[in-house]
Each structure stands twice: as C-alpha cells, then as structure tokens.
Design a protein around this motif. Structure first.
Motif, PDB file in Angstrom:
ATOM      1  N   MET A 137       0.832  -1.198   0.000  1.00 25.04           N
ATOM      2  CA  MET A 137       0.000   0.000   0.000  1.00 25.04           C
ATOM      3  C   MET A 137       0.870   1.252   0.000  1.00 25.04           C
ATOM      4  O   MET A 137       0.613   2.208  -0.753  1.00 25.04           O
ATOM      5  CB  MET A 137      -0.935   0.000   1.211  1.00 25.04           C
ATOM      6  CG  MET A 137      -1.803   1.230   1.328  1.00 25.04           C
ATOM      7  SD  MET A 137      -2.923   1.184   2.755  1.00 25.04           S
ATOM      8  CE  MET A 137      -4.125  -0.018   2.175  1.00 25.04           C
ATOM      9  N   LEU A 138       1.919   1.249   0.834  1.00 27.17           N
ATOM     10  CA  LEU A 138       2.822   2.406   0.888  1.00 27.17           C
ATOM     11  C   LEU A 138       3.563   2.610  -0.424  1.00 27.17           C
ATOM     12  O   LEU A 138       3.958   3.729  -0.746  1.00 27.17           O
ATOM     13  CB  LEU A 138       3.831   2.222   2.021  1.00 27.17           C
ATOM     14  CG  LEU A 138       3.310   2.355   3.453  1.00 27.17           C
ATOM     15  CD1 LEU A 138       4.452   2.157   4.446  1.00 27.17           C
ATOM     16  CD2 LEU A 138       2.652   3.705   3.687  1.00 27.17           C
ATOM     17  N   SER A 139       3.771   1.555  -1.174  1.00 27.24           N
ATOM     18  CA  SER A 139       4.556   1.660  -2.407  1.00 27.24           C
ATOM     19  C   SER A 139       3.767   2.239  -3.572  1.00 27.24           C
ATOM     20  O   SER A 139       4.368   2.688  -4.552  1.00 27.24           O
ATOM     21  CB  SER A 139       5.085   0.274  -2.803  1.00 27.24           C
ATOM     22  OG  SER A 139       4.039  -0.553  -3.309  1.00 27.24           O
ATOM     23  N   ARG A 140       2.440   2.253  -3.465  1.00 29.64           N
ATOM     24  CA  ARG A 140       1.649   2.651  -4.635  1.00 29.64           C
ATOM     25  C   ARG A 140       0.766   3.879  -4.442  1.00 29.64           C
ATOM     26  O   ARG A 140       0.417   4.547  -5.413  1.00 29.64           O
ATOM     27  CB  ARG A 140       0.782   1.473  -5.093  1.00 29.64           C
ATOM     28  CG  ARG A 140      -0.304   1.079  -4.110  1.00 29.64           C
ATOM     29  CD  ARG A 140      -1.229   0.002  -4.673  1.00 29.64           C
ATOM     30  NE  ARG A 140      -2.265  -0.384  -3.708  1.00 29.64           N
ATOM     31  CZ  ARG A 140      -3.372   0.310  -3.494  1.00 29.64           C
ATOM     32  NH1 ARG A 140      -3.607   1.427  -4.172  1.00 29.64           N
ATOM     33  NH2 ARG A 140      -4.266  -0.096  -2.601  1.00 29.64           N
ATOM     34  N   LEU A 141       0.383   4.215  -3.203  1.00 30.69           N
ATOM     35  CA  LEU A 141      -0.548   5.323  -3.003  1.00 30.69           C
ATOM     36  C   LEU A 141       0.147   6.678  -3.131  1.00 30.69           C
ATOM     37  O   LEU A 141       1.319   6.834  -2.788  1.00 30.69           O
ATOM     38  CB  LEU A 141      -1.206   5.229  -1.633  1.00 30.69           C
ATOM     39  CG  LEU A 141      -2.144   4.042  -1.390  1.00 30.69           C
ATOM     40  CD1 LEU A 141      -2.772   4.146  -0.014  1.00 30.69           C
ATOM     41  CD2 LEU A 141      -3.221   3.957  -2.461  1.00 30.69           C
ATOM     42  N   GLU A 168       9.111  10.288  -0.587  1.00 25.84           N
ATOM     43  CA  GLU A 168      10.521  10.600  -0.833  1.00 25.84           C
ATOM     44  C   GLU A 168      11.403   9.391  -0.557  1.00 25.84           C
ATOM     45  O   GLU A 168      12.319   9.084  -1.332  1.00 25.84           O
ATOM     46  CB  GLU A 168      10.949  11.772   0.057  1.00 25.84           C
ATOM     47  CG  GLU A 168      12.389  12.218  -0.146  1.00 25.84           C
ATOM     48  CD  GLU A 168      12.667  12.710  -1.544  1.00 25.84           C
ATOM     49  OE1 GLU A 168      13.825  12.533  -2.019  1.00 25.84           O
ATOM     50  OE2 GLU A 168      11.748  13.262  -2.197  1.00 25.84           O
ATOM     51  N   ARG A 169      11.139   8.671   0.542  1.00 25.58           N
ATOM     52  CA  ARG A 169      11.952   7.516   0.895  1.00 25.58           C
ATOM     53  C   ARG A 169      11.809   6.388  -0.123  1.00 25.58           C
ATOM     54  O   ARG A 169      12.794   5.732  -0.477  1.00 25.58           O
ATOM     55  CB  ARG A 169      11.550   7.019   2.285  1.00 25.58           C
ATOM     56  CG  ARG A 169      12.231   5.712   2.732  1.00 25.58           C
ATOM     57  CD  ARG A 169      13.733   5.851   2.899  1.00 25.58           C
ATOM     58  NE  ARG A 169      14.047   6.844   3.888  1.00 25.58           N
ATOM     59  CZ  ARG A 169      14.078   6.621   5.209  1.00 25.58           C
ATOM     60  NH1 ARG A 169      13.821   5.413   5.678  1.00 25.58           N
ATOM     61  NH2 ARG A 169      14.364   7.607   6.040  1.00 25.58           N
ATOM     62  N   ARG A 170      10.590   6.146  -0.605  1.00 23.33           N
ATOM     63  CA  ARG A 170      10.400   5.015  -1.512  1.00 23.33           C
ATOM     64  C   ARG A 170      11.042   5.257  -2.874  1.00 23.33           C
ATOM     65  O   ARG A 170      11.231   4.314  -3.639  1.00 23.33           O
ATOM     66  CB  ARG A 170       8.915   4.687  -1.642  1.00 23.33           C
ATOM     67  CG  ARG A 170       8.105   5.628  -2.519  1.00 23.33           C
ATOM     68  CD  ARG A 170       6.616   5.352  -2.401  1.00 23.33           C
ATOM     69  NE  ARG A 170       5.841   6.148  -3.345  1.00 23.33           N
ATOM     70  CZ  ARG A 170       4.523   6.324  -3.272  1.00 23.33           C
ATOM     71  NH1 ARG A 170       3.835   5.764  -2.291  1.00 23.33           N
ATOM     72  NH2 ARG A 170       3.892   7.053  -4.181  1.00 23.33           N
ATOM     73  N   ARG A 171      11.353   6.504  -3.182  1.00 21.57           N
ATOM     74  CA  ARG A 171      12.102   6.776  -4.415  1.00 21.57           C
ATOM     75  C   ARG A 171      13.516   6.229  -4.313  1.00 21.57           C
ATOM     76  O   ARG A 171      14.159   5.921  -5.312  1.00 21.57           O
ATOM     77  CB  ARG A 171      12.148   8.286  -4.690  1.00 21.57           C
ATOM     78  CG  ARG A 171      10.802   8.898  -5.060  1.00 21.57           C
ATOM     79  CD  ARG A 171      10.975  10.328  -5.535  1.00 21.57           C
ATOM     80  NE  ARG A 171       9.689  10.952  -5.838  1.00 21.57           N
ATOM     81  CZ  ARG A 171       9.235  12.055  -5.262  1.00 21.57           C
ATOM     82  NH1 ARG A 171       9.966  12.668  -4.337  1.00 21.57           N
ATOM     83  NH2 ARG A 171       8.060  12.557  -5.587  1.00 21.57           N
ATOM     84  N   GLN A 172      14.011   6.147  -3.086  1.00 18.80           N
ATOM     85  CA  GLN A 172      15.363   5.642  -2.849  1.00 18.80           C
ATOM     86  C   GLN A 172      15.368   4.131  -2.623  1.00 18.80           C
ATOM     87  O   GLN A 172      16.182   3.405  -3.186  1.00 18.80           O
ATOM     88  CB  GLN A 172      15.965   6.345  -1.632  1.00 18.80           C
ATOM     89  CG  GLN A 172      15.966   7.870  -1.736  1.00 18.80           C
ATOM     90  CD  GLN A 172      16.250   8.529  -0.401  1.00 18.80           C
ATOM     91  OE1 GLN A 172      16.903   7.951   0.460  1.00 18.80           O
ATOM     92  NE2 GLN A 172      15.749   9.742  -0.216  1.00 18.80           N
ATOM     93  N   ARG A 173      14.446   3.663  -1.783  1.00 20.55           N
ATOM     94  CA  ARG A 173      14.333   2.230  -1.505  1.00 20.55           C
ATOM     95  C   ARG A 173      12.953   1.969  -0.902  1.00 20.55           C
ATOM     96  O   ARG A 173      12.366   2.847  -0.261  1.00 20.55           O
ATOM     97  CB  ARG A 173      15.422   1.764  -0.542  1.00 20.55           C
ATOM     98  CG  ARG A 173      15.374   2.394   0.836  1.00 20.55           C
ATOM     99  CD  ARG A 173      16.519   1.866   1.705  1.00 20.55           C
ATOM    100  NE  ARG A 173      16.407   2.318   3.088  1.00 20.55           N
ATOM    101  CZ  ARG A 173      16.838   3.490   3.528  1.00 20.55           C
ATOM    102  NH1 ARG A 173      17.417   4.344   2.687  1.00 20.55           N
ATOM    103  NH2 ARG A 173      16.723   3.820   4.796  1.00 20.55           N
ATOM    104  N   PRO A 174      12.414   0.766  -1.096  1.00 21.81           N
ATOM    105  CA  PRO A 174      11.072   0.466  -0.584  1.00 21.81           C
ATOM    106  C   PRO A 174      11.043   0.403   0.948  1.00 21.81           C
ATOM    107  O   PRO A 174      12.056   0.093   1.583  1.00 21.81           O
ATOM    108  CB  PRO A 174      10.761  -0.908  -1.193  1.00 21.81           C
ATOM    109  CG  PRO A 174      12.096  -1.506  -1.504  1.00 21.81           C
ATOM    110  CD  PRO A 174      12.983  -0.352  -1.870  1.00 21.81           C
TER     111      PRO A 174
END
Length: 292
Positions: A137-141, A168-174
């Motif tokens: 969920m955090l990776s797509r919303l 911002e964080r998920r752009r670097q790593r999940p």
C-alpha cells in the motif's frame, strides 16, 4: 500460550446478561479470554461461537480452549456472522460481543509488523491470505491519499509531512519492515513531552485500519447483527478508537431493533487501567434487542 488479557471482563459479562444455556457469539476471539468467560457463564448446556479473522489466532486459541466442549471456533470476519450462523443451523443468539482492539498476541508476532518495536515485515493484515500488505500500500498510493488515510484513521496532525516523507523515501528504496516505517515517522514527527505514546503509533494504527478495511467491517456488522439477536439478546462492543465508538453510538441509537443500555460508554476502572494499559482507551457500549 497467550499474552493477551481480556479488557473489562466483569463489565462485559454483566452487560451481556448471560443466563445458563444461552447461545453467545464472541466476534473477536483473540487470545480467548472473553470466550472462556462466556463459555463458563453459559455452562454445559450453552454454546459459544467464537470468530476471528486471523487464522493464526484461531489455531492458537482453539488449542488453548480445547478443554471447553461448548465452544465452536470459526475462522471468519465478524461481518459475515449471518453466514456463519446459517452454516451452523443457528437462527438466533442471546448475545454478541465485539472487542475491536488489537490483541497482545498479534503485537508480539514479529512476522506481521503490528509492533513498530519489532523489525518484522510490514504486513498488518489480520488475515494474511486476504488483501495486500501495508508495505505494498505504501509503495503505490499518492502522498495525498496516504495523508488522508493517516489523518482520518490515525487522527495524526502531521499526516502530510509523514506522507511526503514516505514518498521521498520510496524513491530511494522500498519501505518493507515495521522498523523502516517507524524510524521514518520518528524522523519527521517530534516526540511530545506531554504524551507517552511513540510518534509512530497513530500512523501504524491508520495503516492497519486501512489494510484490513476495519471500519467497513464494523459498519456492515452493526447493520447485520441486530436481526440475529433473540428478543432480549444483547450486543456489546468494546472500541479503542473514536471513529469506532462514534459508529457504534450512532448505530445503536438509530436501530429500530435495539434499545440502548449504556447512555454513556463505560470505561475500565482505574485499577484495571493500571494493571492493563491496553484498557485505558477502551469504551464499552451495549444495546438490547427489542421485539419487532
């Protein structure tokens, strides 16, 4: 073995007005504490149907309650109680209990991500076979959608700051573990001097509610359960969140089949709150089925 301590057991039994030989439903089996007390109260001629969405909880607690011959454990969402009772050839029951809190056993399970103090996978699903884990969920919303979830379900004032940090964080790593998310939230939300709770608490609560669609299940259940009660049967709900408590209050008030017993919600005693911190936010409401 269970770590879970049932909340307000005395108040619950009193509000259910249990008689020997009654048929009851525990809609949230958890560690089995309430189920055991209900089983003892109805006696050998009574019956308790005990449900839980979490297959692990059903498996563990079924073993713990193996000595109780009048308990029927079922892996099911309490919102599906009509179907469960139909399968068991039960038309009406004399009482239903819903304890909406997260159990201590779930918090202790490092593989589910419920506790932000354990670095397990960020899953947060009660039933791991249904829906998507919180990490997905955090990776797509979008940041906007995440912020709305965290604000609405967690009542977190810094929801937009947290959501931006997640994107911002998920752009670097999940963000894959409970520790990943907890550390991220703590880095952008200052710890209040006047509050003991961890800065990540509200965010985890919000994601858990969203992942499990908890408010929708409660809404459906509050509509479907009153007709299942025999006249004089009781519906008792223990909630731990203001949104849940408000839903219960309104549903009880507006139902043509229910008469409200608790004009104001009951809360745990000071001694219970001291011995069981989980009970501090508990609110208990009860209603009785009237003749239609």
């Amino acid at each position: 073995m269970t770590q879970h301590v049932p909340v307000t057991p005395g108040e619950v039994l009193e509000l259910l007005a249990i008689r020997e030989g009654a048929t009851l439903v525990d809609g949230t089996m958890g560690g089995g504490g309430h189920t055991r007390l209900m089983s003892q109260a109805v006696g050998p001629t009574g019956r308790v149907i005990s449900l839980d969405r979490d297959p692990g909880a059903v498996e563990r607690t079924t073993e713990l309650l193996a000595d109780l011959t009048n308990v029927t454990p079922v892996h099911a969402n309490y919102a599906n109680l009509p179907e469960v009772l139909e399968d068991l050839a039960i038309e009406r029951v004399d009482g239903i209990l819903l304890d909406l809190g997260l159990s201590s056993d779930q918090l202790a399970d490092r593989e589910r991500g419920f506790s932000f103090n354990a670095d397990g996978p960020l899953d947060l699903r009660f039933d791991p076979t249904v829906g998507e884990p919180a990490s997905k969920m955090l990776s797509r919303l979008s940041a906007e959608h995440l912020a709305d979830i965290i604000y609405q379900y967690g009542e977190e004032r810094m929801s937009r700051r947290i959501a931006r940090a997640v994107v911002e964080r998920r752009r670097q790593r999940p963000i894959e573990t409970a520790g990943d998310l907890a550390d991220l939230v703590r880095s952008v939300v200052p710890r209040s001097k006047n509050h003991r709770i961890d800065p990540a608490t509200r965010t985890f609560q919000a994601l858990r509610i969203a992942v499990n669609d908890e408010l929708r299940s409660l809404e459906v259940a509050l509509t479907r359960m009153p007709p299942l009660l025999a006249t004089g049967g009781r519906l008792v709900v223990i909630s731990f969140h203001s949104l849940e408590d408000r839903m219960v209050k309104v549903a009880f008030r507006d139902s043509e089949l229910l008469q409200v017993i608790t004009k104001k919600p009951l809360v745990a005693s000071a001694s219970e709150q001291a011995g069981n911190p989980r009970s501090r936010s508990a609110k208990i409401r009860a209603a009785e089925r009237v003749a239609s």
